[in-house]
Every structure is written in structure tokens, then in C-alpha cells.
Design a protein around this motif. Structure first.
Motif, PDB file in Angstrom:
ATOM      1  N   LEU A  30       0.832  -1.207   0.000  1.00 46.30           N
ATOM      2  CA  LEU A  30       0.000   0.000   0.000  1.00 46.30           C
ATOM      3  C   LEU A  30       0.864   1.254   0.000  1.00 46.30           C
ATOM      4  CD1 LEU A  30      -2.872   1.164   0.219  1.00 46.30           C
ATOM      5  CD2 LEU A  30      -2.670   0.940   2.704  1.00 46.30           C
ATOM      6  N   SER A  31       1.929   1.237   0.782  1.00 51.06           N
ATOM      7  CA  SER A  31       2.851   2.369   0.844  1.00 51.06           C
ATOM      8  C   SER A  31       3.519   2.618  -0.513  1.00 51.06           C
ATOM      9  CB  SER A  31       3.905   2.109   1.911  1.00 51.06           C
ATOM     10  OG  SER A  31       4.886   3.098   1.902  1.00 51.06           O
ATOM     11  N   GLN A  32       3.950   1.548  -1.167  1.00 53.57           N
ATOM     12  CA  GLN A  32       4.582   1.695  -2.482  1.00 53.57           C
ATOM     13  C   GLN A  32       3.594   2.241  -3.512  1.00 53.57           C
ATOM     14  OE1 GLN A  32       6.121  -2.270  -2.998  1.00 53.57           O
ATOM     15  NE2 GLN A  32       8.076  -1.747  -2.060  1.00 53.57           N
ATOM     16  N   CYS A  33       2.356   1.815  -3.427  1.00 53.05           N
ATOM     17  CA  CYS A  33       1.323   2.318  -4.338  1.00 53.05           C
ATOM     18  C   CYS A  33       1.129   3.821  -4.141  1.00 53.05           C
ATOM     19  CB  CYS A  33       0.017   1.572  -4.085  1.00 53.05           C
ATOM     20  SG  CYS A  33      -1.383   2.204  -5.025  1.00 53.05           S
ATOM     21  N   MET A  34       1.045   4.249  -2.895  1.00 54.13           N
ATOM     22  CA  MET A  34       0.825   5.668  -2.618  1.00 54.13           C
ATOM     23  C   MET A  34       2.033   6.512  -3.027  1.00 54.13           C
ATOM     24  SD  MET A  34      -2.208   5.700  -1.724  1.00 54.13           S
ATOM     25  CE  MET A  34      -2.330   7.423  -1.374  1.00 54.13           C
ATOM     26  N   VAL A  56      -8.287  19.396 -12.693  1.00 53.86           N
ATOM     27  CA  VAL A  56      -9.115  18.232 -12.385  1.00 53.86           C
ATOM     28  C   VAL A  56      -8.690  17.549 -11.101  1.00 53.86           C
ATOM     29  CG1 VAL A  56      -9.771  17.761 -14.767  1.00 53.86           C
ATOM     30  CG2 VAL A  56      -7.718  16.724 -13.838  1.00 53.86           C
ATOM     31  N   SER A  57      -7.452  17.728 -10.692  1.00 55.28           N
ATOM     32  CA  SER A  57      -6.987  17.055  -9.475  1.00 55.28           C
ATOM     33  C   SER A  57      -7.657  17.625  -8.233  1.00 55.28           C
ATOM     34  CB  SER A  57      -5.471  17.140  -9.352  1.00 55.28           C
ATOM     35  OG  SER A  57      -5.073  18.476  -9.164  1.00 55.28           O
ATOM     36  N   ALA A  58      -8.196  18.849  -8.329  1.00 52.68           N
ATOM     37  CA  ALA A  58      -8.858  19.446  -7.176  1.00 52.68           C
ATOM     38  C   ALA A  58     -10.147  18.705  -6.827  1.00 52.68           C
ATOM     39  CB  ALA A  58      -9.151  20.913  -7.450  1.00 52.68           C
ATOM     40  N   HIS A  59     -10.848  18.197  -7.828  1.00 52.25           N
ATOM     41  CA  HIS A  59     -12.105  17.501  -7.547  1.00 52.25           C
ATOM     42  C   HIS A  59     -12.069  16.021  -7.945  1.00 52.25           C
ATOM     43  CE1 HIS A  59     -13.199  17.820 -11.806  1.00 52.25           C
ATOM     44  NE2 HIS A  59     -12.816  19.069 -11.738  1.00 52.25           N
ATOM     45  N   ALA A  60     -10.950  15.567  -8.456  1.00 48.71           N
ATOM     46  CA  ALA A  60     -10.810  14.142  -8.792  1.00 48.71           C
ATOM     47  C   ALA A  60     -10.492  13.364  -7.520  1.00 48.71           C
ATOM     48  CB  ALA A  60      -9.703  13.948  -9.812  1.00 48.71           C
ATOM     49  N   HIS A  61     -10.942  12.145  -7.479  1.00 44.06           N
ATOM     50  CA  HIS A  61     -10.631  11.308  -6.325  1.00 44.06           C
ATOM     51  C   HIS A  61      -9.829  10.096  -6.784  1.00 44.06           C
ATOM     52  CE1 HIS A  61     -14.194   9.250  -7.863  1.00 44.06           C
ATOM     53  NE2 HIS A  61     -13.735   8.170  -7.264  1.00 44.06           N
ATOM     54  N   SER A  62      -9.083   9.564  -5.865  1.00 46.57           N
ATOM     55  CA  SER A  62      -8.281   8.380  -6.141  1.00 46.57           C
ATOM     56  C   SER A  62      -8.781   7.256  -5.243  1.00 46.57           C
ATOM     57  CB  SER A  62      -6.813   8.642  -5.836  1.00 46.57           C
ATOM     58  OG  SER A  62      -6.340   9.703  -6.620  1.00 46.57           O
ATOM     59  N   THR A  63      -9.063   6.121  -5.842  1.00 47.39           N
ATOM     60  CA  THR A  63      -9.505   4.957  -5.091  1.00 47.39           C
ATOM     61  C   THR A  63      -8.382   3.940  -5.072  1.00 47.39           C
ATOM     62  OG1 THR A  63     -11.775   5.320  -5.831  1.00 47.39           O
ATOM     63  CG2 THR A  63     -11.261   3.165  -4.912  1.00 47.39           C
ATOM     64  N   VAL A  64      -7.969   3.559  -3.890  1.00 49.88           N
ATOM     65  CA  VAL A  64      -6.944   2.540  -3.719  1.00 49.88           C
ATOM     66  C   VAL A  64      -7.620   1.358  -3.035  1.00 49.88           C
ATOM     67  CG1 VAL A  64      -4.749   1.975  -2.628  1.00 49.88           C
ATOM     68  CG2 VAL A  64      -5.135   4.269  -3.527  1.00 49.88           C
ATOM     69  N   PHE A  65      -7.514   0.199  -3.636  1.00 49.16           N
ATOM     70  CA  PHE A  65      -8.153  -0.992  -3.090  1.00 49.16           C
ATOM     71  C   PHE A  65      -7.177  -1.744  -2.189  1.00 49.16           C
ATOM     72  CE2 PHE A  65     -10.334  -0.124  -7.082  1.00 49.16           C
ATOM     73  CZ  PHE A  65     -11.653  -0.077  -6.634  1.00 49.16           C
ATOM     74  N   GLU A  66      -7.645  -2.071  -1.004  1.00 56.64           N
ATOM     75  CA  GLU A  66      -6.863  -2.837  -0.035  1.00 56.64           C
ATOM     76  C   GLU A  66      -7.816  -3.773   0.693  1.00 56.64           C
ATOM     77  OE1 GLU A  66      -4.487  -4.728   1.930  1.00 56.64           O
ATOM     78  OE2 GLU A  66      -3.443  -3.114   0.910  1.00 56.64           O
TER      79      GLU A  66
END
Length: 78
Positions: A30-34, A56-66
């Protein structure tokens, strides 16, 4: 990592570190992904600003699956 549902970065590899538990192994992954995601978001912001586009980064979201609850708890408590 996807941008507008198109893959930008994809990686699968063996970890170079030895983990003593599943939690530790998942947390390392997870750390390496971030570590890859955060700079990519900054680059996206810089590109949109350079071309005078809406940031777009101001309102874009990032989903990381764990799927490891222990790793999620550790990541959220810092």
C-alpha cells in the motif's frame, strides 16, 4: 492507476523486503502504491495548470483498493 477509466500505470512484482506478517506485507504494498500515486496527481495538476485547463486534481478522487483490514487501520491511524 487509471485516468478517465484508462490505465496509466499498472505493476505487479515481488516485494524486495521480507515481511514478518501478512499485515506488514500488505502495508508495504500500500505504501509503495501511494508513493507512485501522489506524484502522479501532482504532475496532473501541473499539466492542467500549464495548459490553462481546469484543475481536475482538485475535484478528482483516487480509489486505492486494499483487502487487509489491519493494513487499512494502520494506514488510517498513521
Amino acid at each position: 492507476i487509471r485516468l478517465d477509466n484508462c490505465p496509466v500505470v499498472w505493476k505487479s512484482k515481488l516485494q524486495s523486503l521480507i515481511a514478518l506478517s501478512t499485515l506488514e506485507s500488505e502495508y508495504i504494498a500500500l505504501s509503495q502504491c501511494m508513493r507512485e500515486l501522489i506524484p502522479l496527481r501532482r504532475v496532473l495538476s501541473d499539466i492542467t495548470n500549464a495548459f490553462g485547463l481546469e484543475d481536475v486534481s482538485a475535484h478528482a478522487h483516487s480509489t486505492v483498493f486494499e483487502d487487509n483490514n489491519g493494513a487499512l487501520q494502520l494506514a488510517n491511524t498513521g
